[in-house]
Design an enzyme around this catalytic site. Structure first.
Site, PDB file in Angstrom:
ATOM      1  N   ASP A  10       3.030   9.742   7.111  1.00 25.24           N
ATOM      2  CA  ASP A  10       2.685   8.474   7.748  1.00 25.24           C
ATOM      3  C   ASP A  10       1.268   8.101   7.315  1.00 25.24           C
ATOM      4  O   ASP A  10       0.324   8.856   7.568  1.00 25.24           O
ATOM      5  CB  ASP A  10       2.762   8.684   9.266  1.00 25.24           C
ATOM      6  CG  ASP A  10       2.370   7.453  10.056  1.00 25.24           C
ATOM      7  OD1 ASP A  10       1.790   6.509   9.488  1.00 25.24           O
ATOM      8  OD2 ASP A  10       2.633   7.458  11.278  1.00 25.24           O
ATOM      9  N   ASP A  34       2.447  -2.220   8.161  1.00 25.03           N
ATOM     10  CA  ASP A  34       1.579  -3.199   8.822  1.00 25.03           C
ATOM     11  C   ASP A  34       1.574  -2.995  10.338  1.00 25.03           C
ATOM     12  O   ASP A  34       0.508  -2.893  10.965  1.00 25.03           O
ATOM     13  CB  ASP A  34       2.111  -4.601   8.455  1.00 25.03           C
ATOM     14  CG  ASP A  34       1.108  -5.704   8.673  1.00 25.03           C
ATOM     15  OD1 ASP A  34      -0.062  -5.402   8.951  1.00 25.03           O
ATOM     16  OD2 ASP A  34       1.510  -6.877   8.542  1.00 25.03           O
ATOM     17  N   SER A 122       5.793  -3.239  -0.966  1.00 25.38           N
ATOM     18  CA  SER A 122       7.001  -4.077  -1.179  1.00 25.38           C
ATOM     19  C   SER A 122       8.336  -3.318  -1.126  1.00 25.38           C
ATOM     20  O   SER A 122       9.392  -3.953  -1.183  1.00 25.38           O
ATOM     21  CB  SER A 122       6.942  -4.861  -2.509  1.00 25.38           C
ATOM     22  OG  SER A 122       6.040  -5.936  -2.410  1.00 25.38           O
ATOM     23  N   GLY A 124       9.776  -1.701   1.262  1.00 26.41           N
ATOM     24  CA  GLY A 124      10.423  -1.619   2.573  1.00 26.41           C
ATOM     25  C   GLY A 124      11.086  -2.932   2.911  1.00 26.41           C
ATOM     26  O   GLY A 124      12.080  -3.336   2.299  1.00 26.41           O
ATOM     27  N   ILE A 125      10.500  -3.633   3.863  1.00 21.35           N
ATOM     28  CA  ILE A 125      11.051  -4.901   4.338  1.00 21.35           C
ATOM     29  C   ILE A 125      11.179  -5.904   3.185  1.00 21.35           C
ATOM     30  O   ILE A 125      12.103  -6.719   3.166  1.00 21.35           O
ATOM     31  CB  ILE A 125      10.157  -5.438   5.486  1.00 21.35           C
ATOM     32  CG1 ILE A 125      10.299  -4.519   6.711  1.00 21.35           C
ATOM     33  CG2 ILE A 125      10.488  -6.880   5.830  1.00 21.35           C
ATOM     34  CD1 ILE A 125       9.233  -4.676   7.775  1.00 21.35           C
TER      35      ILE A 125
HETATM   36  N1  AR6 Z   1       3.421   5.293   6.375  1.00 18.54           N
HETATM   37  C1  AR6 Z   1       3.744   5.288   5.058  1.00 18.54           C
HETATM   38  N2  AR6 Z   1       4.754   4.541   4.558  1.00 18.54           N
HETATM   39  C2  AR6 Z   1       5.455   3.782   5.427  1.00 18.54           C
HETATM   40  C3  AR6 Z   1       5.154   3.715   6.810  1.00 18.54           C
HETATM   41  C4  AR6 Z   1       4.074   4.518   7.283  1.00 18.54           C
HETATM   42  N3  AR6 Z   1       3.723   4.545   8.581  1.00 18.54           N
HETATM   43  N4  AR6 Z   1       6.037   2.848   7.403  1.00 18.54           N
HETATM   44  C5  AR6 Z   1       6.852   2.385   6.424  1.00 18.54           C
HETATM   45  N5  AR6 Z   1       6.512   2.961   5.237  1.00 18.54           N
HETATM   46  P1  AR6 Z   1       6.941  -2.028   4.469  1.00 18.54           P
HETATM   47  P2  AR6 Z   1       6.761  -4.189   2.480  1.00 18.54           P
HETATM   48  C6  AR6 Z   1       7.074   2.743   3.893  1.00 18.54           C
HETATM   49  O1  AR6 Z   1       8.178  -2.585   5.032  1.00 18.54           O
HETATM   50  O2  AR6 Z   1       8.069  -3.826   1.901  1.00 18.54           O
HETATM   51  C7  AR6 Z   1       5.732  -6.096   7.272  1.00 18.54           C
HETATM   52  O3  AR6 Z   1       6.404  -6.768   8.300  1.00 18.54           O
HETATM   53  C8  AR6 Z   1       8.410   2.083   3.809  1.00 18.54           C
HETATM   54  O4  AR6 Z   1       9.450   3.049   3.933  1.00 18.54           O
HETATM   55  O5  AR6 Z   1       5.901  -1.519   5.387  1.00 18.54           O
HETATM   56  O6  AR6 Z   1       5.599  -4.466   1.554  1.00 18.54           O
HETATM   57  C9  AR6 Z   1       4.581  -6.922   6.699  1.00 18.54           C
HETATM   58  O7  AR6 Z   1       3.933  -7.662   7.711  1.00 18.54           O
HETATM   59  C10 AR6 Z   1       8.367   1.482   2.412  1.00 18.54           C
HETATM   60  O8  AR6 Z   1       8.696   2.450   1.413  1.00 18.54           O
HETATM   61  O9  AR6 Z   1       6.175  -3.107   3.514  1.00 18.54           O
HETATM   62  C11 AR6 Z   1       5.286  -7.798   5.721  1.00 18.54           C
HETATM   63  O10 AR6 Z   1       5.875  -8.918   6.360  1.00 18.54           O
HETATM   64  C12 AR6 Z   1       6.897   1.113   2.218  1.00 18.54           C
HETATM   65  O11 AR6 Z   1       6.191   1.860   3.216  1.00 18.54           O
HETATM   66  C13 AR6 Z   1       6.377  -6.909   5.163  1.00 18.54           C
HETATM   67  O12 AR6 Z   1       6.630  -5.949   6.177  1.00 18.54           O
HETATM   68  C14 AR6 Z   1       6.583  -0.365   2.408  1.00 18.54           C
HETATM   69  O13 AR6 Z   1       7.395  -0.893   3.441  1.00 18.54           O
HETATM   70  C15 AR6 Z   1       5.922  -6.170   3.929  1.00 18.54           C
HETATM   71  O14 AR6 Z   1       7.012  -5.467   3.388  1.00 18.54           O
END
Ligand code: AR6
Length: 169
Positions: A10, A34, A122, A124-125
Site C-alpha cells: 500500500d 487517490d 492509470s 486501476g480505475i
Molecule cells: N497503494 C498502491 N497501489 C494502489 C493502491 C494503494 N493504496 N490502491 C490502488 N492501487 P487507481 P488510476 C493500485 O485506480 O487508474 C481515482 O478515483 C491499483 O490497483 O488508484 O490512475 C482518481 O481520483 C492500480 O494498479 O488510479 C482518478 O479519478 C494503480 O494503483 C482515477 O481513480 C492505479 O489505480 C485514477 O485512476
C-alpha cells in the site's frame, strides 16, 4: 544513477521524500490510490489541493502534468499529484502516461526529493492494461535524467508486481 526498486504493498504505508498520487484533474479526491492518500494523509492535502484549484489550476490539473502538495500525515514530505490518461483502445495515449512519470520526476527534482514512491498510474480505475503500464513506467523512468536516487514502484498486488518485475529483469 537512479535505482529502480519494487515493493508490493500500500503506497500510503511507504516512507519516502515524495509519494505520487494517481489523481484526477479536479485534484479533489477520488477512489483507488487517490482515496487512500487523502484518507491516510488527512485534510491538509485536500486543503492545499483546493488552494491550487483556486489559484494556478482553476480549470484543474491537465492530464500528464504533476503538482506537489504537503503529504499531511503520511510518512513523506510531499505528495506529487499527477493525472494519468484514461485507457482508450482507439487512441494511443501512451505519451500522456509517460509524461506523468517524467513530470512527477521534474517536480521531485525541483523540490529536492531523493526518494519517490510511484503507484502504477492509470492501471486501476482508468483501465490501462497492467503490462503496458509497467512498460511505459519503467522505460520512462530509465530515460529521464533526474537527481532522484530511488524510484520505488509500489504495486498493490502480485499481478502488478510481476508485470513490473518482468520489465526490470
Ligand atoms: N497503494 C498502491 N497501489 C494502489 C493502491 C494503494 N493504496 N490502491 C490502488 N492501487 P487507481 P488510476 C493500485 O485506480 O487508474 C481515482 O478515483 C491499483 O490497483 O488508484 O490512475 C482518481 O481520483 C492500480 O494498479 O488510479 C482518478 O479519478 C494503480 O494503483 C482515477 O481513480 C492505479 O489505480 C485514477 O485512476
Amino acid at each position: 544513477m537512479t535505482a529502480i526498486t519494487l515493493v508490493r504493498g500500500d503506497i500510503t504505508r511507504q516512507t519516502a521524500d515524495a509519494i505520487v498520487n494517481a489523481a484526477n484533474s479536479s485534484l479533489l479526491g477520488g477512489g483507488g490510490v487517490d482515496g487512500a492518500i487523502h484518507r491516510r494523509g488527512g485534510p491538509a492535502i485536500l486543503e492545499e489541493c483546493r488552494k491550487l484549484r483556486a489559484s494556478h489550476y482553476g480549470r484543474g490539473l491537465p492530464t500528464g502534468k504533476a503538482v506537489a502538495t504537503t503529504a499531511g500525515d503520511l510518512d513523506a514530505r510531499w505528495v506529487i499529484h499527477t493525472v494519468g490518461p484514461v485507457w482508450s483502445s482507439s487512441e494511443d495515449r501512451s505519451a500522456q502516461l509517460a509524461s506523468c512519470y517524467r513530470e512527477s520526476l521534474r517536480v521531485a527534482d525541483a523540490l529536492g526529493a531523493r526518494t519517490v514512491a510511484f503507484p502504477a498510474v492509470s492501471t486501476g480505475i482508468y483501465g490501462w492494461p497492467m503490462h503496458d503500464g509497467a512498460r511505459i513506467a519503467v522505460e520512462t523512468v530509465r530515460a529521464t535524467a533526474t537527481s532522484v536516487e530511488e524510484v520505488r514502484f509500489v504495486l498493490f498486488d502480485d499481478r502488478a508486481y510481476e508485470a513490473f518485475a518482468g520489465r526490470l529483469r
